[in-house]
Each structure stands twice: as structure tokens, then as C-alpha cells.
Scaffold this active site. Structure first.
Site, PDB file in Angstrom:
ATOM      1  N   ASP A 220       0.843  -1.199   0.000  1.00  0.00           N
ATOM      2  CA  ASP A 220       0.000   0.000   0.000  1.00  0.00           C
ATOM      3  C   ASP A 220       0.881   1.253   0.000  1.00  0.00           C
ATOM      4  O   ASP A 220       0.386   2.374  -0.048  1.00  0.00           O
ATOM      5  CB  ASP A 220      -1.012  -0.005   1.155  1.00  0.00           C
ATOM      6  CG  ASP A 220      -0.362   0.052   2.525  1.00  0.00           C
ATOM      7  OD1 ASP A 220       0.877  -0.072   2.608  1.00  0.00           O
ATOM      8  OD2 ASP A 220      -1.097   0.216   3.518  1.00  0.00           O
ATOM      9  N   SER A 221       2.211   1.041   0.004  1.00  0.00           N
ATOM     10  CA  SER A 221       3.140   2.155  -0.223  1.00  0.00           C
ATOM     11  C   SER A 221       2.871   2.794  -1.584  1.00  0.00           C
ATOM     12  O   SER A 221       3.344   3.893  -1.860  1.00  0.00           O
ATOM     13  CB  SER A 221       4.594   1.661  -0.153  1.00  0.00           C
ATOM     14  OG  SER A 221       4.775   0.512  -0.939  1.00  0.00           O
TER      15      SER A 221
ATOM     16  N   GLU B 296       9.444  -4.007  10.489  1.00  0.00           N
ATOM     17  CA  GLU B 296       9.774  -2.687   9.933  1.00  0.00           C
ATOM     18  C   GLU B 296      10.304  -1.743  11.014  1.00  0.00           C
ATOM     19  O   GLU B 296       9.662  -1.523  12.051  1.00  0.00           O
ATOM     20  CB  GLU B 296       8.543  -2.070   9.241  1.00  0.00           C
ATOM     21  CG  GLU B 296       8.845  -0.693   8.648  1.00  0.00           C
ATOM     22  CD  GLU B 296       7.880  -0.233   7.576  1.00  0.00           C
ATOM     23  OE1 GLU B 296       7.007  -1.005   7.152  1.00  0.00           O
ATOM     24  OE2 GLU B 296       8.024   0.931   7.149  1.00  0.00           O
TER      25      GLU B 296
HETATM   26  O1  KIV Z   1       3.529  -1.091   1.669  1.00  0.00           O
HETATM   27  C1  KIV Z   1       4.692  -1.521   1.640  1.00  0.00           C
HETATM   28  O2  KIV Z   1       5.433  -1.332   0.678  1.00  0.00           O
HETATM   29  C2  KIV Z   1       5.158  -2.291   2.785  1.00  0.00           C
HETATM   30  C3  KIV Z   1       6.610  -2.675   2.825  1.00  0.00           C
HETATM   31  C4  KIV Z   1       7.441  -1.510   3.040  1.00  0.00           C
HETATM   32  C5  KIV Z   1       6.862  -3.750   3.803  1.00  0.00           C
HETATM   33  O3  KIV Z   1       4.400  -2.590   3.653  1.00  0.00           O
END
Ligand code: KIV
Length: 288
Positions: free
Chosen positions: A53-54, A191
Site C-alpha cells: 500500500d506504499s 519494519e
Molecule cells: O507497503 C509496503 O510497501 C510495505 C513494505 C514496506 C513492507 O508494507
């Protein structure tokens, strides 16, 4: 250009990810959000592609991940899944799609598998998600956990901050990891926590830990595609290592195109069609 070595094709399964912990082989995970980026990750031999969701930040340009919707996640997952020949595709469940009611949460996670064609989902949170993780696993949905700095909790955490810095919070992170393992998660993202804390968790659970900003002792590592390739805007967190500077290369290529169009250099004869030379007017089929 350097010659790229493409690892031999062998699709990665959930049990294969679990087995890597036993064999001591490091797990490689990268995020991707569309067909070409996922294809690149797959060809590079990533074990897992996380449709994170990044994307709310690096693709949509938002300040955080909170506004990503389930429909967007399914859409992006389906593009990634079409490209992944080898890597296991994990769909990141967006904020408020797995928080309220378990039946609704199973349905939402199931849509990422049925419609998005992911092979697993990721949910943020530790012990408080254990019941949901157990239910998902009982409904044949493999689950990756995510603890430490969980970006969907930034308002409660007070920002993007390293977690587990004191004894009590480090102990709670270990309990979270153990709860997720007990509930049936096949792996867990750690994280932004001190290396020592991640190392202790890694030694205490039988499922692979995949670190991001959590030091070198995790069973695997993950980075965001746009960060590691130098596409996203700085400032980046300290744990990001930039392996390429594609942003500069993209701007350079686009400047060159603009310059040539303005000067009338592009298109040249080479890029033009002619009645006599090409009587059938056919193009070669595009290869993916
Ligand atoms: O949304 C994302 O990209 C993540 C990773 C950074 C683990 O949760």
C-alpha cells in the site's frame, strides 16, 4: 549495458518461503505495483513481490498510505500477477479493509486472491490481528504479518518512527511475532526496529522474518521498488540503499525526446512509414 543473468524459472510457493528459514537461504522481497515493474522484479529473481500500500505514496503521491482503497489494491495486484512467472505475489491489505468485522475482512482478503490473483495477503499488526490471521488461514488465505513501524498506524504512533527502542516495547514486538506465528502466518515483516530486537525475534520464531530498516539479521529483506531504484523523491529513510538513479535517467531521456521534437530531429526517416516502402502498412507484432 551489462549482461543480465536471469535466474532459472522456478515458481515460489508459500511452503518454499517457509523452507528458506530452515535452509538459511535469505528471502528477497521487492514491492511492485504494475506489469513492467513486476516483470523486472520477477526476472531479477525476487522470491516475493509485495503489492504494497506504499503505492499510495510512491505511485499516487500521497503523504501516507491511508487512502489506498481495496479496489485500487485489486487493480494493482492484477497487473503484478500477470507479470509474475516465478515470484509469489502478496497483496497488502489497505487501511480499514481488515479491521472491523472478520467475515467482511475474509471477503476483502479473498477478493485480492480471487480477483487480483495474489497468492497471499499481508496485514499490519501483531497480537491484535492473531484471531483474524487464524481465520484467514483456516479459509485457505496465506498471511504475511507486519509489525514494528506499521504505516497504517502513523497517527497512533505519532509519525514514521523506529519502534521497540525500550525494553518493554521490544518485548511486546517479540510477543506480537510469536502471536502471528502461532496464528499461522507464513512470514512476518519487521519494519524499523533496532537490529538487536529484530535479531532476537528472528531467532525466536520458526517463520521467516523479512526486514525493512531492521538490520542484517532478519531472514530476508524488502525494499520499495521506487526507493531502491532511485525513482522516488528524497528524503528517504536511512535504511534505503539506492542501487540505481533511474529518476535522473528518465528525466534525461525525456529531455532528449523534447529537444529532438522541438528541433524536428524526431521522427527521422528511420521512424517513418512510406507508401512505396511499406505497401502492406503492417507493423511487427509487439512483443511483451
Ligand atoms: O507497503 C509496503 O510497501 C510495505 C513494505 C514496506 C513492507 O508494507
Amino acid at each position: 549495458m551489462s549482461k543480465i543473468t536471469v535466474p532459472p524459472f522456478k515458481s515460489v510457493s508459500v511452503p518454499a518461503i517457509r523452507d528458506k528459514k530452515r535452509s538459511g537461504e535469505k528471502v528477497v522481497m521487492v514491492t511492485a505495483y504494475d506489469f513492467p515493474s513486476a516483470k523486472a522484479c520477477d526476472q531479477a529473481g525476487a522470491d516475493l513481490i509485495l503489492v504494497g500500500d506504499s503505492l499510495g505514496m510512491v505511485v499516487q503521491g500521497n503523504e501516507d498510505t491511508l487512502s489506498v482503497t481495496l479496489e485500487e489494491m485489486i487493480y494493482h495486484t492484477s497487473m503484478v500477477a500477470r507479470a509474475a512467472r516465478r515470484a509469489l505475489v502478496v497483496s497488502d491489505m489497505p487501511f480499514l479493509t481488515y479491521h472491523t468485522d472478520e467475515t467482511e475482512s475474509v471477503r476483502n482478503c479473498g477478493r485480492c486472491i480471487k480477483e487480483g490473483k495474489a497468492q497471499a495477503v499481508k496485514v499490519e499488526g501483531g497480537a491484535k490481528r492473531a484471531s483474524l490471521v487464524r481465520t484467514l488461514v483456516n479459509n485457505e488465505i496465506p498471511v504475511m504479518g507486519h509489525i514494528g513501524l506499521t504505516p497504517q498506524s502513523i497517527h497512533s504512533l505519532g509519525g514514521f518512527k523506529v519502534q521497540g527502542k525500550d525494553e518493554e516495547s521490544a518485548r511486546m514486538l517479540l510477543e506480537d511475532a510469536l502471536a502471528l506465528e502461532d496464528a499461522g502466518a507464513f512470514s512476518v515483516v519487521l519494519e524499523c526496529m533496532p537490529s538487536e530486537v529484530a535479531s532476537k525475534i528472528t531467532a525466536s520464531v520458526k517463520i521467516p522474518t523479512i526486514g525493512i530498516g531492521s538490520g542484517p539479521h532478519c531472514d530476508g529483506q524488502v525494499l520499495v521498488f521506487h526507493d531502491l531504484l532511485g525513482i522516488s523523491d528524497p528524503p528517504h529513510p536511512r535504511f534505503v540503499k539506492k542501487y540505481k538513479n533511474l529518476r535522473d535517467e528518465m528525466v534525461e531521456g525525456l529531455c532528449q525526446f523534447a529537444k529532438e521534437v522541438r528541433k524536428g530531429v524526431y521522427p527521422s526517416e528511420e521512424q517513418s512509414y512510406h507508401l512505396q516502402k511499406d505497401p502492406r502498412g503492417e507493423e511487427k507484432e509487439r512483443t511483451k
